[in-house]
Design a protein around this motif. Structure first.
Motif, mmCIF file in Angstrom:
data_model
loop_
_atom_site.group_PDB
_atom_site.id
_atom_site.type_symbol
_atom_site.label_atom_id
_atom_site.label_comp_id
_atom_site.label_asym_id
_atom_site.label_seq_id
_atom_site.Cartn_x
_atom_site.Cartn_y
_atom_site.Cartn_z
ATOM 1 N N ARG A 39 0.851 -1.184 0.000
ATOM 2 C CA ARG A 39 0.000 0.000 0.000
ATOM 3 C C ARG A 39 0.891 1.241 0.000
ATOM 4 O O ARG A 39 1.662 1.454 0.946
ATOM 5 N N GLU A 40 0.778 2.017 -1.077
ATOM 6 C CA GLU A 40 1.539 3.259 -1.207
ATOM 7 C C GLU A 40 0.656 4.275 -1.919
ATOM 8 O O GLU A 40 0.351 4.110 -3.104
ATOM 9 N N GLY A 41 0.246 5.313 -1.231
ATOM 10 C CA GLY A 41 -0.615 6.306 -1.847
ATOM 11 C C GLY A 41 -1.908 5.663 -2.320
ATOM 12 O O GLY A 41 -2.608 4.999 -1.550
ATOM 13 N N VAL A 42 -2.230 5.838 -3.615
ATOM 14 C CA VAL A 42 -3.463 5.240 -4.148
ATOM 15 C C VAL A 42 -3.265 3.776 -4.522
ATOM 16 O O VAL A 42 -4.222 3.106 -4.910
ATOM 17 N N GLY A 101 -6.619 3.033 -6.309
ATOM 18 C CA GLY A 101 -7.118 4.159 -7.088
ATOM 19 C C GLY A 101 -6.367 4.461 -8.358
ATOM 20 O O GLY A 101 -6.524 5.547 -8.926
ATOM 21 N N ARG A 102 -5.576 3.515 -8.861
ATOM 22 C CA ARG A 102 -4.727 3.813 -10.021
ATOM 23 C C ARG A 102 -5.482 3.809 -11.349
ATOM 24 O O ARG A 102 -4.922 4.212 -12.365
ATOM 25 N N ALA A 103 -6.737 3.371 -11.349
ATOM 26 C CA ALA A 103 -7.478 3.268 -12.612
ATOM 27 C C ALA A 103 -8.466 4.417 -12.797
ATOM 28 O O ALA A 103 -9.431 4.290 -13.546
ATOM 29 N N ALA A 107 -11.596 4.797 -15.437
ATOM 30 C CA ALA A 107 -12.965 5.004 -14.991
ATOM 31 C C ALA A 107 -13.584 6.212 -15.696
ATOM 32 O O ALA A 107 -14.757 6.173 -16.090
ATOM 33 N N GLY A 108 -12.796 7.273 -15.855
ATOM 34 C CA GLY A 108 -13.300 8.449 -16.556
ATOM 35 C C GLY A 108 -13.676 8.133 -17.991
ATOM 36 O O GLY A 108 -14.706 8.616 -18.493
ATOM 37 N N PRO A 124 -12.756 -0.637 -14.275
ATOM 38 C CA PRO A 124 -11.615 0.180 -14.681
ATOM 39 C C PRO A 124 -10.282 -0.424 -14.252
ATOM 40 O O PRO A 124 -9.290 -0.322 -14.981
ATOM 41 N N LYS A 125 -10.252 -1.086 -13.112
ATOM 42 C CA LYS A 125 -8.999 -1.712 -12.672
ATOM 43 C C LYS A 125 -8.633 -2.891 -13.573
ATOM 44 O O LYS A 125 -7.448 -3.122 -13.850
ATOM 45 N N ALA A 126 -9.636 -3.629 -14.040
ATOM 46 C CA ALA A 126 -9.358 -4.725 -14.975
ATOM 47 C C ALA A 126 -8.754 -4.176 -16.270
ATOM 48 O O ALA A 126 -7.817 -4.754 -16.829
#
Length: 475
Positions: A39-42, A101-103, A107-108, A124-126
């Motif tokens: 876990r680092e940031g998002v 939260g990297r995706a 997602a947008g 979005p992560k997929a």
């Protein structure tokens, strides 16, 4: 030989297994930690291989010395956690956890294409994983474990698929996922039999070969099952770091703002719910290692508090309104730490009331029993305060672990009960029922109305919802 069902909960920090009889007796339990996460940031990812190791350890502990037949099992996982596998079900990427939260950019793009997804949802992560690791098959957290248990790839369940944008009303994947052909798994309803424990998995876990494996649900739904809130109009309020409300309805609760979502129950009915960013996490952040019981006792002198709080754990609110710009509020000046503690406890309960008012505004059925679960339910003072502010009684079950919910689902899926609600009724044991004190409920009407007005004034709470909440204060 008696029968029991095994529930397995894949959590963020560990795996839990419970072996439960049809009447709720816990014959065995086991747990194993998950330590190899990053876990680092998002960024928040885990090694999916560690999940299997932890499942093996937890199941062996739960089954050690038990002399019953394991009649079935089901597995739940964290909602929105996703990874890629090869055609045999083996991982080819790390697992992006429910809050990774990297995706956000993906997602947008999906929202621009017309899909209502959030930044941390699985779809979005997929897409992000495919872009980074190349083509693969999309799998949710329990899919990996179920594949290892039965010895090959399995369909996913519609509950875990919800945040991969599966359309639970039409029972199909959307057309605009942007994923390669064949990347998405087949989908079945929770409670569907996926196969049987294979010999290799039996040797590793201690679960007898041939044990039926039943499709599970997300950890949030599993906790709802463990609360017994499955009949129409019943609701479960889970208060831990944040606040989650989940209920049961004959029809989906349609919300034009998108803050209320609907899982599909195994029988085709609906489990609507929403997740707030308000919760007990503010107490830990503000008071650290202070003694909660001592502060509870002192807070009783401040009913109501001299301040009114909207105690967001982190910026942005998701339920009972959508306001990414929302921040924590404290209206007025507490005279002491005990007064501030009281304001925070009351503020969470005010939010809980506003959530129920919003659900009423949407037409959700609310006439069934209310159940309290989560860490906050261990506080007798806060439990009584919440029932006073809500003006309705609340039940507190003896055992609320998601693994118990999966044991009940396994019992239903193997035919031990005609409905999931019946299976839960048999396994869930209610510890206490707390009644509201009408004089206290009246005391909190003015500060609740003040908070509603402030949220409306700031543009976060729609005017129609605020008016509905105020109208429900009238006798």
């Amino acid at each position: 030989m008696g029968l029991a069902w095994l529930g397995i909960d894949l959590g963020t920090q560990g795996v839990r297994a419970l072996l439960v009889t049809v009447d709720g007796g816990v014959l065995g339990s086991g747990a194993a930690p998950l330590r190899r996460g990053r876990r680092e940031g998002v960024r928040h990812e885990q090694d999916p291989g560690e999940w299997w190791e932890a499942v093996c350890a937890a199941c062996r502990a739960a089954l050690d010395g038990v002399r019953v037949r394991v009649a079935g099992l089901a597995v739940c996982g964290t909602s929105g956690t996703v990874l890629l596998t090869d055609d045999t079900g083996r991982p080819v990427s790390p697992a992006l956890m429910y809050d990774d939260g990297r995706a956000a950019a993906e997602a947008g793009r999906l929202r621009s294409a017309g899909l209502a997804v959030q930044d941390t949802w699985a779809l979005p992560k997929a897409r992000w994983l495919v872009g980074r690791y190349g083509p693969g098959r999309v799998a949710h957290q329990p899919d990996l474990i179920n594949a290892r248990l039965v010895g090959g790839p399995v369909p996913t369940d519609s509950s875990h698929a919800l945040k991969t944008a599966y359309d639970v009303e039409r029972d199909r994947w959307p057309d605009l996922t942007g994923l390669p052909s064949g990347a998405l798994p087949d989908v079945v309803r929770p409670g569907t039999r996926l196969g049987e424990v294979c010999p290799a998995a039996a040797e590793a876990t201690g679960i007898p070969a041939g044990t039926p494996v039943v499709a599970g649900m997300t950890d949030g739904c599993a906790a709802q099952i463990a609360s017994g809130a499955l009949r129409e109009g019943a609701w479960n309020s889970v208060l831990g770091t944040t606040l989650v409300l989940k209920g049961a309805a004959a029809d989906p609760v349609h919300d034009p703002t998108g803050v209320v979502y609907n899982h599909r129950a195994p029988d085709g009915t609906w489990l609507p719910g929403g997740a707030s960013s308000v919760g007990a996490g503010v107490l830990t952040a503000r008071f650290g290692s202070a003694d909660p019981a001592a502060l509870d006792a002192a807070a009783a002198a401040f009913e109501p508090s001299n301040a009114v709080a909207y105690p967001l754990v982190s910026p942005g609110e998701r339920f009972p309104f959508h306001a990414p710009q929302a921040t924590a509020l404290l209206l007025g000046a507490p005279e002491s730490d005990a007064d501030l503690w009281a304001a925070l406890l009351q503020g969470v309960a005010f939010t809980e009331r506003l959530c129920l008012d919003y659900l009423h505004h949407l037409g959700a059925p609310l006439d069934g029993p209310l159940t309290f679960t989560g860490g906050a339910a261990r506080s007798p003072y806060w439990t009584q305060l919440r029932t006073d502010i809500l003006g309705r009684p609340a039940r507190v079950p003896e055992q609320t672990e998601p693994a118990l919910g999966m044991a009940a689902l396994a019992a239903y899926g193997t035919g031990a009960a005609p409905t999931l609600a019946d299976a839960a009724d048999g396994m869930v044991r209610i510890g206490t029922t707390v009644e509201p004190r009408p004089d206290r409920t009246a005391r909190f009407a003015e500060p609740y109305a003040r908070l509603v007005g402030e949220l409306e004034f700031r543009g976060w709470l729609p005017g129609a919802v605020a008016a509905h909440a105020r109208a429900r204060l009238r006798p």
